[in-house]
Design a protein around this motif. Structure first.
Motif, short mmCIF file in Angstrom:
data_model
loop_
_atom_site.label_atom_id
_atom_site.label_comp_id
_atom_site.label_asym_id
_atom_site.label_seq_id
_atom_site.Cartn_x
_atom_site.Cartn_y
_atom_site.Cartn_z
N ILE A 126 0.84 -1.21 0.00
CA ILE A 126 0.00 0.00 0.00
C ILE A 126 0.87 1.25 0.00
O ILE A 126 0.62 2.21 -0.74
CB ILE A 126 -0.95 0.00 1.22
N LEU A 127 1.91 1.24 0.83
CA LEU A 127 2.79 2.40 0.93
C LEU A 127 3.51 2.65 -0.39
O LEU A 127 3.68 3.80 -0.82
CB LEU A 127 3.80 2.18 2.06
N PHE A 128 3.92 1.58 -1.06
CA PHE A 128 4.58 1.71 -2.36
C PHE A 128 3.66 2.41 -3.35
O PHE A 128 4.06 3.34 -4.06
CB PHE A 128 4.96 0.32 -2.87
N HIS A 129 2.41 1.97 -3.39
CA HIS A 129 1.43 2.55 -4.32
C HIS A 129 1.23 4.04 -4.03
O HIS A 129 1.24 4.87 -4.95
CB HIS A 129 0.10 1.81 -4.19
N GLU A 130 1.04 4.39 -2.76
CA GLU A 130 0.79 5.79 -2.43
C GLU A 130 2.03 6.65 -2.63
O GLU A 130 1.92 7.82 -3.00
CB GLU A 130 0.29 5.90 -0.98
N CYS A 131 3.20 6.07 -2.41
CA CYS A 131 4.44 6.83 -2.63
C CYS A 131 4.65 7.14 -4.11
O CYS A 131 5.28 8.16 -4.45
CB CYS A 131 5.64 6.07 -2.08
N ILE A 132 4.15 6.29 -4.99
CA ILE A 132 4.23 6.59 -6.42
C ILE A 132 3.50 7.90 -6.70
O ILE A 132 4.02 8.79 -7.38
CB ILE A 132 3.64 5.45 -7.26
N HIS A 133 2.29 8.03 -6.16
CA HIS A 133 1.53 9.27 -6.34
C HIS A 133 2.31 10.46 -5.77
O HIS A 133 2.36 11.54 -6.38
CB HIS A 133 0.17 9.18 -5.65
N LEU A 134 2.91 10.25 -4.61
CA LEU A 134 3.66 11.33 -3.97
C LEU A 134 4.87 11.74 -4.80
O LEU A 134 5.15 12.93 -4.97
CB LEU A 134 4.11 10.89 -2.57
N MET A 135 5.59 10.77 -5.35
CA MET A 135 6.79 11.08 -6.13
C MET A 135 6.44 11.76 -7.45
O MET A 135 7.19 12.61 -7.94
CB MET A 135 7.59 9.80 -6.35
N ILE A 136 5.30 11.42 -8.02
CA ILE A 136 4.84 12.12 -9.22
C ILE A 136 4.48 13.56 -8.86
O ILE A 136 4.80 14.50 -9.59
CB ILE A 136 3.64 11.38 -9.85
N SER A 137 3.84 13.73 -7.70
CA SER A 137 3.52 15.08 -7.24
C SER A 137 4.79 15.89 -6.98
O SER A 137 4.86 17.08 -7.33
CB SER A 137 2.68 15.00 -5.96
N LEU A 138 5.80 15.25 -6.39
CA LEU A 138 7.09 15.91 -6.18
C LEU A 138 7.68 16.40 -7.51
O LEU A 138 8.14 17.53 -7.63
CB LEU A 138 8.08 14.94 -5.54
N GLY A 139 7.66 15.51 -8.50
CA GLY A 139 8.22 15.85 -9.80
C GLY A 139 7.49 17.00 -10.47
O GLY A 139 8.10 17.82 -11.17
N ASN A 140 6.17 17.06 -10.26
CA ASN A 140 5.38 18.13 -10.88
C ASN A 140 5.45 19.44 -10.12
O ASN A 140 5.13 20.50 -10.68
CB ASN A 140 3.91 17.70 -10.98
N THR A 141 5.85 19.39 -8.84
CA THR A 141 5.77 20.57 -7.98
C THR A 141 7.11 21.27 -7.77
O THR A 141 7.18 22.50 -7.80
CB THR A 141 5.18 20.18 -6.60
N LEU A 142 8.17 20.50 -7.53
CA LEU A 142 9.47 21.10 -7.27
C LEU A 142 10.01 21.77 -8.54
O LEU A 142 9.60 21.44 -9.65
CB LEU A 142 10.45 20.04 -6.78
N PRO A 143 10.94 22.73 -8.38
CA PRO A 143 11.54 23.37 -9.56
C PRO A 143 12.09 22.33 -10.53
O PRO A 143 12.50 21.24 -10.13
CB PRO A 143 12.66 24.22 -8.95
N ALA A 144 12.10 22.67 -11.80
CA ALA A 144 12.45 21.73 -12.87
C ALA A 144 13.73 20.97 -12.57
O ALA A 144 14.76 21.55 -12.25
CB ALA A 144 12.59 22.48 -14.19
N GLY A 145 13.62 19.64 -12.67
CA GLY A 145 14.78 18.78 -12.50
C GLY A 145 14.99 18.26 -11.10
O GLY A 145 15.56 17.18 -10.90
N PHE A 146 14.50 18.98 -10.08
CA PHE A 146 14.77 18.59 -8.70
C PHE A 146 13.89 17.43 -8.24
O PHE A 146 14.20 16.78 -7.25
CB PHE A 146 14.59 19.78 -7.76
N GLY A 147 12.80 17.19 -8.94
CA GLY A 147 11.92 16.08 -8.56
C GLY A 147 12.07 14.86 -9.45
O GLY A 147 11.23 13.96 -9.41
N ASN A 148 13.15 14.83 -10.23
CA ASN A 148 13.36 13.71 -11.15
C ASN A 148 13.82 12.47 -10.39
O ASN A 148 14.95 12.39 -9.93
CB ASN A 148 14.38 14.07 -12.22
N THR A 149 12.93 11.51 -10.25
CA THR A 149 13.24 10.23 -9.62
C THR A 149 12.98 9.13 -10.63
O THR A 149 12.41 9.37 -11.70
CB THR A 149 12.36 10.00 -8.38
#
Length: 312
Positions: free
Chosen positions: A162-185
């Motif tokens: 469950i945590l893996f699934h929800e962290c995917i959403h979080l990491m996509i949100s990180l990538g879309n929110t942080l300044p360009a390049g800083f959320g690239n995972t």
């Protein structure tokens, strides 16, 4: 021995753009309950989720995503905020705080409460705060019981999934929110690749069909004051949500050996997309349901097409 990161204090910030929320129907979460709660369940009159070893959950996740493990490495599952990322861009510092809470609360496996944005003009700092709620209510699912007779292993596996699934959403949100390049995972870049696949010439008709159905649903639920540009942006937002769910379910299923089914995914998320579009404000319930069903069919074809092109 590594020291745990201290919980983050809340003082000195002004709240803005509070986008995290509890969805409708999410009312049986007890805010006063402990973060590792106990619960009554069939054949288990009392279950202490404290038997879960955080290190084992993180180990299961680390085997499949180093970036996700780094995100969670210093986070305790105690419901408190921990700082997981800080980057500098220009004169401003951008930070992300994460809290993970594990508790039984009905029949929703997990949810990410999307970031609250906290701004300090004096410190030139923006802090985004997210909460992941994990609900391992499926502990007594027959397939899980058959696979894991040991209750502790079953709890840890289910929480990790469950945590893996929800962290995917979080990491996509990180990538879309942080300044360009800083959320690239690894997760974010893989998701962006999937997002581009439907623009292939081989899937352009399937893509347009999904967008057309979304446009109809957005019109059905639109408020009178919204202009065309706003409605088009909503179509794009919901479309990205549908690809996000396709990716997160497929990725989690592959990692934890529980393959996703495109027909079921399309049916489930077409309905959610219809709700996100605004519901049946301007049409009858039956007309709305027909359009949601058409979206489900179009979405299933798009999902199947994405799978074909990813394999090839």
């Amino acid at each position: 021995m590594k020291r745990k990161a201290p919980p983050v204090e809340t003082g000195g910030f002004n709240r803005q753009d509070c986008s995290g929320f509890l969805p409708e129907g999410f009312h049986d979460l007890n805010p006063s309950a402990p973060y590792f709660s106990s619960a009554s369940a069939p054949n288990f009159p009392y279950l202490d989720l404290g038997i879960c070893r955080e290190s084992q959950v993180k180990s299961l996740i680390r085997a499949h995503s180093k970036d996700m493990y780094r995100l969670l490495e210093k986070v305790r599952f105690d419901g408190k905020y921990y700082r997981v990322k800080c980057v500098n861009s220009g004169d401003w510092e951008y930070c992300w705080d994460l809290a993970v809470r594990i508790q039984f609360f009905g029949k929703m496996q997990g949810i990410v409460l999307y970031p609250k944005r906290l701004v300090s003009q004096n410190e030139k700092k923006i802090v985004y705060r997210s909460v992941i709620l994990v609900n391992p209510y499926q502990l007594w699912d027959e397939s899980l019981v058959t696979r894991f007779w040991n209750l502790q292993e079953r709890v840890e596996f289910l929480i990790a999934r469950i945590l893996f699934h929800e962290c995917i959403h979080l990491m996509i949100s990180l990538g879309n929110t942080l300044p360009a390049g800083f959320g690239n995972t690894d997760i974010y870049l893989e998701f962006k690749q999937m997002l581009e696949i439907p623009h292939s010439k081989k899937l352009i008709s399937e893509l347009h069909e999904v967008q057309f159905r979304l446009w109809n649903l957005v019109l059905f639920g639109a408020e009178g004051s919204e202009n065309e540009q706003t409605l088009l942006e909503r179509v794009q937002e919901i479309y990205e949500f549908l690809i996000n769910e396709k990716y997160s379910n497929q990725k989690t299923g592959k990692v934890f050996h529980s393959p996703s089914n495109n027909e079921k995914l399309a049916r489930r998320y077409a309905w959610i997309a219809g709700v996100k579009a605004g519901g049946d404000v301007h049409v009858s319930k039956n007309i709305w349901k027909v359009e949601v069903r058409r979206l489900s069919i179009a979405l299933r074809r798009l999902y199947n097409g994405i799978d074909r092109l990813r394999v090839s």
